[in-house]
Design a protein around this motif. Structure first.
Motif, short mmCIF file in Angstrom:
data_model
loop_
_atom_site.label_atom_id
_atom_site.label_comp_id
_atom_site.label_asym_id
_atom_site.label_seq_id
_atom_site.Cartn_x
_atom_site.Cartn_y
_atom_site.Cartn_z
N VAL A 1 -55.10 16.13 95.33
CA VAL A 1 -55.60 16.56 93.76
C VAL A 1 -55.86 15.02 93.66
CG1 VAL A 1 -54.24 15.41 91.79
CG2 VAL A 1 -53.40 17.38 93.03
N LYS A 2 -57.17 15.12 93.07
CA LYS A 2 -58.35 13.79 92.43
C LYS A 2 -57.92 13.31 90.99
CE LYS A 2 -61.09 13.54 95.80
NZ LYS A 2 -60.85 11.88 96.53
N GLU A 3 -57.93 11.72 91.14
CA GLU A 3 -57.58 11.40 89.70
C GLU A 3 -58.30 11.98 88.63
OE1 GLU A 3 -59.42 7.02 88.36
OE2 GLU A 3 -58.55 7.65 86.78
N GLY A 4 -57.73 11.86 87.56
CA GLY A 4 -58.71 12.44 86.53
C GLY A 4 -58.78 13.89 86.25
N GLN A 5 -58.25 15.02 87.72
CA GLN A 5 -58.32 16.33 87.64
C GLN A 5 -57.60 16.94 87.01
OE1 GLN A 5 -57.60 17.36 91.53
NE2 GLN A 5 -56.43 19.41 91.35
N ILE A 6 -58.15 17.91 86.10
CA ILE A 6 -56.97 18.80 85.05
C ILE A 6 -55.54 19.67 85.59
CG2 ILE A 6 -56.63 20.32 82.94
CD1 ILE A 6 -59.71 19.27 83.01
N ILE A 7 -54.44 18.96 85.55
CA ILE A 7 -53.35 19.46 86.05
C ILE A 7 -52.60 20.64 85.13
CG2 ILE A 7 -50.73 18.68 86.21
CD1 ILE A 7 -53.06 17.63 88.37
N LEU A 8 -52.50 20.40 83.19
CA LEU A 8 -52.60 21.46 82.73
C LEU A 8 -53.22 20.97 81.59
CD1 LEU A 8 -50.69 23.37 81.59
CD2 LEU A 8 -49.33 21.59 80.39
N GLU A 9 -53.91 22.78 81.25
CA GLU A 9 -55.02 22.81 80.33
C GLU A 9 -54.48 23.03 78.58
OE1 GLU A 9 -58.51 24.63 81.65
OE2 GLU A 9 -60.12 23.51 80.37
N ASN A 10 -55.52 22.25 77.76
CA ASN A 10 -55.10 23.14 76.63
C ASN A 10 -52.93 22.87 76.41
OD1 ASN A 10 -54.92 23.24 73.72
ND2 ASN A 10 -55.36 25.90 74.37
N ALA A 11 -52.83 22.18 76.85
CA ALA A 11 -50.71 22.06 77.09
C ALA A 11 -49.96 22.56 75.17
CB ALA A 11 -50.20 20.57 77.22
N LEU A 12 -49.45 23.15 75.66
CA LEU A 12 -48.91 24.06 74.56
C LEU A 12 -50.04 24.41 73.23
CD1 LEU A 12 -45.38 20.96 74.68
CD2 LEU A 12 -46.17 23.04 75.79
N ASP A 13 -51.12 24.38 73.52
CA ASP A 13 -51.76 24.63 72.24
C ASP A 13 -52.90 23.96 71.44
OD1 ASP A 13 -52.83 27.69 73.37
OD2 ASP A 13 -51.05 28.22 72.41
N THR A 14 -52.43 22.61 72.03
CA THR A 14 -52.55 21.84 71.45
C THR A 14 -54.19 21.08 71.54
OG1 THR A 14 -51.98 20.12 73.08
CG2 THR A 14 -50.51 19.99 71.12
N GLY A 15 -55.29 21.58 72.60
CA GLY A 15 -56.03 21.22 72.43
C GLY A 15 -55.95 19.85 73.81
N ILE A 16 -55.12 19.64 73.96
CA ILE A 16 -54.86 18.33 74.92
C ILE A 16 -54.87 18.66 76.53
CG2 ILE A 16 -54.57 16.20 75.04
CD1 ILE A 16 -53.29 15.85 72.52
N SER A 17 -55.56 18.51 77.46
CA SER A 17 -55.10 18.45 78.81
C SER A 17 -54.79 17.19 79.59
CB SER A 17 -56.36 18.66 79.57
OG SER A 17 -57.43 19.53 78.83
N ILE A 18 -53.58 17.37 80.26
CA ILE A 18 -53.15 16.63 81.45
C ILE A 18 -53.51 16.67 82.44
CG2 ILE A 18 -50.50 16.44 82.22
CD1 ILE A 18 -50.58 16.36 79.65
N LEU A 19 -53.59 15.27 82.57
CA LEU A 19 -54.37 14.62 84.29
C LEU A 19 -54.09 14.01 84.83
CD1 LEU A 19 -57.33 13.56 81.66
CD2 LEU A 19 -57.40 15.36 82.00
N ALA A 20 -53.93 13.32 86.93
CA ALA A 20 -53.65 13.13 87.36
C ALA A 20 -53.96 12.24 86.79
CB ALA A 20 -53.74 13.81 88.77
N SER A 21 -52.83 10.82 87.25
CA SER A 21 -53.75 9.94 86.69
C SER A 21 -53.78 8.92 88.45
CB SER A 21 -52.00 8.71 86.90
OG SER A 21 -51.90 9.54 85.43
N ARG A 22 -53.94 9.89 89.53
CA ARG A 22 -54.54 9.19 90.80
C ARG A 22 -54.82 10.16 91.61
NH1 ARG A 22 -49.92 6.56 94.66
NH2 ARG A 22 -51.26 7.12 96.27
#
Lengths: 123, 425
Positions: free
Chosen positions: A98-119
């Motif tokens: 996994v690369k830092e900044g890679q999207i792990i969960l896109e558009n989490a719970l339909d908020t439009g906010i993605s969850i990214l890898a920290s490292r």
């Protein structure tokens, strides 16, 4: 004086300074004073209308040196839905590398906010 | 035994060491060797998965691992050589470093300049003398942090935290996220020892109660912690009789302060300040032993990683200049603590640098002053520099800068005294 006018004091968390903001609420109008910078005004208005927090946690990872990959929300996340988000992330399992900044969960719970890898996490 | 030679050797690859190694390379040190005992670089940042890092340097709100990642990549791209999974055992005055690792066995590293970047350690139960039984379930907050965030297991289910340090408050939130119940956070002082923002977003947000002027009277349980007996303390730290309370729990986390880690420095014979537990340093972050520099929390414990990076950059630059025989060494003025200052860094100011850059004095106050204050740098009764602040708290480092305009008034100074006092205007 309007009955809906309320004054309260909150501590700004936009940066580590911790300014004590004074907030007056007059219906939909939010008046902020005692802020150290303009981010304090934004924070106070957000706190009154739609409180949000940055969320950082871990998800399971396979094939890496560590069993967990740290992740974070790309933007402040609706405060009331944090535990729902955590439950969702607990159900995920990602594969190394996994690369830092890679999207792990896109558009989490339909908020439009993605969850990214920290490292980065290599295989 | 294998011998390696380098211009600059850096011990520890946390934020201080990474910044120092990068700056040393950028300022002309040919071989820069970064020695780390863990299998990967980054130090404690790797377990600090919460955000709040990089607000000053990157103008971004990053988690610890992402902040570290940036500097790991930068160190790699400027050509810093990493020596991982390697434990430094001894350093001599002649800058010979003895270390060992699995693949090469014993190693000797000969450096022209050495940068100490070992960071700090948490105070343990023994250092705060907690009475009671010695069951399992008493850990430092940082140990729990490593377990929960890196290794993937929980220290317990019902938790009491002693100390309102940042790591303790952050762990209160983290453990709540992972399903534990944090029963209480206790703080012996009448004020918060961490940042206010952490109180808000880690405790207040989740309804975790914080009790000021309370501490642990006794730990109960034989095999495992079963409960904590708490007690209120008065303004003189004396227990208030009748205020005892039993809180059933299975875990006690300690967040009771950090101490610069200077075991290796002591071995070299580097002179340490008893007030900071770190070396005496000048504005180049050079210790009293020539050619030995100190970067970051090994000097004194910072509030923000951004400042650790800043200190590391300066130490690295200075070490590179020293290795190249061009570190300026002029007359040094002693910087001493005055009223309401616990300690001030640097301990000595080399006047020669002021015509090129501002020099920042970093201090921690002794008592909180919740009213307008002024920070003053005095030469005898003369005020050399002054800065107004809305308040001063022990949990938040205070700084003041000296600039080229201060060169003239400092010309004949032997020592400066720094104070943080009430502002009457």
């Amino acid at each position: 004086m309007d009955k809906s006018l309320q004054t309260q004091s909150i501590i700004c968390v936009a940066c580590p300074k911790g300014c004590r903001l004074q907030i007056q609420r007059d219906g939909e109008e939010v008046l902020v004073s005692n802020q150290g910078c303009k981010r304090g005004v934004e924070y106070a208005i957000g706190e009154m209308k739609d409180p949000r927090r940055m969320v950082a946690t871990t998800v399971q990872i396979e094939g890496a040196r560590h069993p967990l990959l740290p992740v974070y929300s790309a933007a402040p996340f609706p405060k009331a839905r944090i535990f729902e988000l955590l439950a969702k992330l607990r159900s995920l399992k990602v594969q190394a590398p996994v690369k830092e900044g890679q999207i792990i969960l896109e558009n989490a719970l339909d908020t439009g906010i993605s969850i990214l890898a920290s490292r980065d996490m290599e295989q | 035994m294998k011998i390696k030679k380098c211009d600059v050797a850096v011990i520890g690859s946390g934020p201080g060491g990474l910044a120092a190694a990068i700056a040393a390379k950028q300022h002309g040190a040919k071989n820069v060797l970064l020695i780390e005992r863990d299998r990967e670089p980054g130090g404690i940042l790797l377990q600090c998965i919460h955000n709040g890092f990089g607000v000053e340097i990157f103008k971004k709100d990053l988690p610890g691992p992402a902040y570290a990642q940036h500097f790991i990549h930068e160190a790699q791209s400027v050509g810093v050589e990493f020596l991982l999974d390697t434990m430094v055992l001894e350093i001599t005055r002649e800058k010979r470093i003895f270390a060992s690792n699995k693949s090469e066995g014993m190693l000797e590293i000969q450096a022209k300049a050495v940068i100490l970047a070992m960071g700090c350690r948490e105070r343990t139960r023994a250092q705060v003398r907690l009475p009671g039984a010695r069951p399992a379930g008493v850990y430092t907050a940082g140990t729990a942090q490593r377990w929960v965030n890196v290794e993937g297991f929980m220290p317990g289910k019902k938790i009491v935290i002693l100390g309102s340090g940042d790591i303790g408050m952050i762990m209160a939130r983290r453990l709540t996220f992972e399903g534990a119940k944090v029963e209480r956070v206790l703080e012996i002082m009448p004020y918060l020892s961490g940042l206010m923002r952490n109180y808000v977003q880690c405790l207040q947000d989740f309804g975790i109660p914080l009790q000021m002027q309370h501490t642990v009277k006794r730990i109960l349980g034989n095999e495992r912690v079963e409960a904590i007996e708490t007690v209120a303390v008065d303004d003189h730290w004396q227990e208030v009789r009748g205020s005892e309370e039993i809180i059933p729990c299975d875990t006690l986390l300690l967040s009771v302060g950090l101490i610069p880690e200077n075991e290796l420095s002591r071995q070299v014979g580097i002179h340490l300040d008893p007030l900071t537990a770190g070396p005496f340093v000048d504005n180049y972050f050079q210790t009293e032993s020539e050619g030995f520099f100190a970067a970051g929390n090994v000097v004194h414990v910072y509030d923000l990683v951004d400042w650790v990076t800043g200190a590391g950059l300066r130490a690295g630059e200075s070490a590179a200049l020293y290795a190249r025989d061009c570190l300026p060494m002029n007359k040094k003025i002693a910087v001493q603590r005055g009223e309401n200052v616990h300690h001030v860094i640097p301990h000595y100011l080399d006047m020669g640098s002021l015509n090129q850059r501002e020099e920042q004095l970093q201090m921690r106050v002794t008592k909180p002053l919740e009213q307008p204050v002024k920070v003053q740098v005095m030469n005898g009764t003369e005020v050399i520099a002054s800065k107004a602040l809305p308040y001063a708290r022990p949990g938040e480092m205070v700084t003041i800068s000296l600039k080229d305009k201060h060169i003239e008034p400092l010309k004949n100074a032997e020592q400066l005294v720094v104070q943080v006092v009430k502002r009457e205007d």
